[in-house]
Every structure is written in structure tokens, then in C-alpha cells.
Design an enzyme around this catalytic site. Structure first.
Site, mmCIF file in Angstrom:
data_model
loop_
_atom_site.group_PDB
_atom_site.id
_atom_site.type_symbol
_atom_site.label_atom_id
_atom_site.label_comp_id
_atom_site.label_asym_id
_atom_site.label_seq_id
_atom_site.Cartn_x
_atom_site.Cartn_y
_atom_site.Cartn_z
ATOM 1 N N CYS A 178 57.985 65.491 -72.049
ATOM 2 C CA CYS A 178 57.592 65.103 -70.382
ATOM 3 C C CYS A 178 57.343 66.323 -70.043
ATOM 4 O O CYS A 178 58.809 67.545 -69.741
ATOM 5 C CB CYS A 178 58.512 63.575 -69.293
ATOM 6 S SG CYS A 178 58.112 63.845 -68.158
ATOM 7 N N GLU A 215 54.046 57.129 -67.897
ATOM 8 C CA GLU A 215 53.433 56.780 -66.958
ATOM 9 C C GLU A 215 53.908 56.250 -65.849
ATOM 10 O O GLU A 215 54.157 56.233 -64.743
ATOM 11 C CB GLU A 215 51.684 57.707 -66.479
ATOM 12 C CG GLU A 215 51.372 59.168 -67.677
ATOM 13 C CD GLU A 215 52.165 59.694 -67.573
ATOM 14 O OE1 GLU A 215 53.115 60.516 -66.596
ATOM 15 O OE2 GLU A 215 52.201 60.708 -68.349
ATOM 16 N N HIS A 250 57.097 56.463 -64.410
ATOM 17 C CA HIS A 250 57.541 57.409 -63.440
ATOM 18 C C HIS A 250 57.031 56.405 -62.116
ATOM 19 O O HIS A 250 58.226 57.455 -61.273
ATOM 20 C CB HIS A 250 56.397 58.188 -62.923
ATOM 21 C CG HIS A 250 57.110 59.826 -64.648
ATOM 22 N ND1 HIS A 250 58.285 60.399 -64.359
ATOM 23 C CD2 HIS A 250 56.239 60.077 -65.712
ATOM 24 C CE1 HIS A 250 58.294 60.482 -65.304
ATOM 25 N NE2 HIS A 250 57.226 61.380 -66.444
HETATM 26 NI NI NI Z 1 56.773 62.481 -67.855
#
Ligand code: NI
Length: 158
Positions: A88, A131, A134
Site C-alpha cells: 500500500c 481500495e 480504505h
Molecule cells: Ni492502500
């Protein structure tokens, strides 16, 4: 081209639940452009808005097949399983082994707020799920089996 500062693990913006985007105004369009620029410059395969400090439900992904822009994405179906190394941009220099579904189907809106469906397997499924995590304040490190490993950088890397 405008890049934004990538926030790193430990910063509060990476732990928050992001809010839905209600309209694609100029400000949000510039955010999406900057997110793409930032992702490509950092040579990542995906980037979520909170990684540049903006708590909105927007992600960009490019696993080598062109950019995918997802506004307000929702995972509607997953199946199978894959285990592999994950990294990441907000956890620089590290990678870890994560098990995720091998297939994911996502509903979202595109840059013009038209509804779209994106489905992917393997790397694309992994990127979609990583993603979207997140946007709810989750990092892959929570899912790592074993320990995070150091990644060897090229010498020209900062
Ligand atoms: Ni990430």
C-alpha cells in the site's frame, strides 16, 4: 499534472469512514485527476481519497488495463479465495501476505455519476477490495497473516 501528498499509516485520515460523494463538481473532478497523477507517479495500482487526506468515497485503480475511477463504490458480490503479497502506498517499504476473495463485483458511479458495475478476478479483485477497505478506514495490514516484510527499493527511490 498535480500530485498530492500521500498520507501514511498512523495519520488519522486513514482510520476514518469516508462520506459519500453527492455531486461531481469541479472540486471533485480535480481531486480525481490529482489522485490519478499521484497513483501513477508513485507507481501504485490503486489509490483511495483518504490516502491524500480527503474523506470522500472515491478510488482510482489501474492494474495495467487503464484507469478505473469509482465513486461511492460498493462490493456487491465476492467469491473464491486468493492469497498473495499486498502493499500500500500508505505503508511505504512494506508488504505482507493477505487472503482475499478471488473475485469481486462492485457497483459504483463513474466520473460523470453514471452507475457502473466493475468486476474483476485476481489482481483487480484484490485492488478493488483493498481500495474500498480504505474508504472505511481499514488498511491491509489488519489482514496480514504473519509479519510485514521489508520491500527492497530501487536505488533511485527516495
Ligand atoms: Ni492502500
Amino acid at each position: 499534472m498535480a500530485t498530492r501528498k500521500i498520507r501514511v499509516m498512523g495519520e488519522e485520515c486513514l482510520t476514518k469512514v469516508c462520506r459519500e460523494v453527492t455531486e461531481m463538481n469541479e472540486r471533485n473532478r480535480i481531486l480525481v485527476e490529482d489522485m490519478l497523477d499521484t497513483m501513477y507517479e508513485a507507481e501504485g495500482v490503486g489509490l483511495a481519497a483518504p490516502q491524500v487526506g480527503v474523506l470522500k468515497r472515491i478510488v482510482v485503480i489501474d492494474v495495467g488495463e487503464g484507469p478505473i475511477i469509482l465513486v461511492n463504490p460498493k462490493v456487491i458480490e465476492t467469491s473464491g479465495e486468493q492469497t498473495g503479497q499486498e502493499g500500500c502506498l500508505s505503508v511505504p517499504g512494506k508488504s505482507g501476505e493477505v487472503t482475499r476473495p478471488n473475485y469481486a463485483k462492485v457497483e459504483a458511479f463513474d466520473i460523470d455519476m453514471n452507475p457502473i458495475v466493475v468486476e474483476g478476478e485476481e489482481l483487480l479483485a484484490r485492488a478493488l477490495l483493498h481500495e474500498i477497505d480504505h474508504l472505511d478506514g481499514h488498511l491491509y495490514v489488519e489482514k496480514v497473516v504473519g509479519t510485514l516484510k521489508d520491500v527492497n527499493y530501487d536505488e533511485d527511490e527516495e
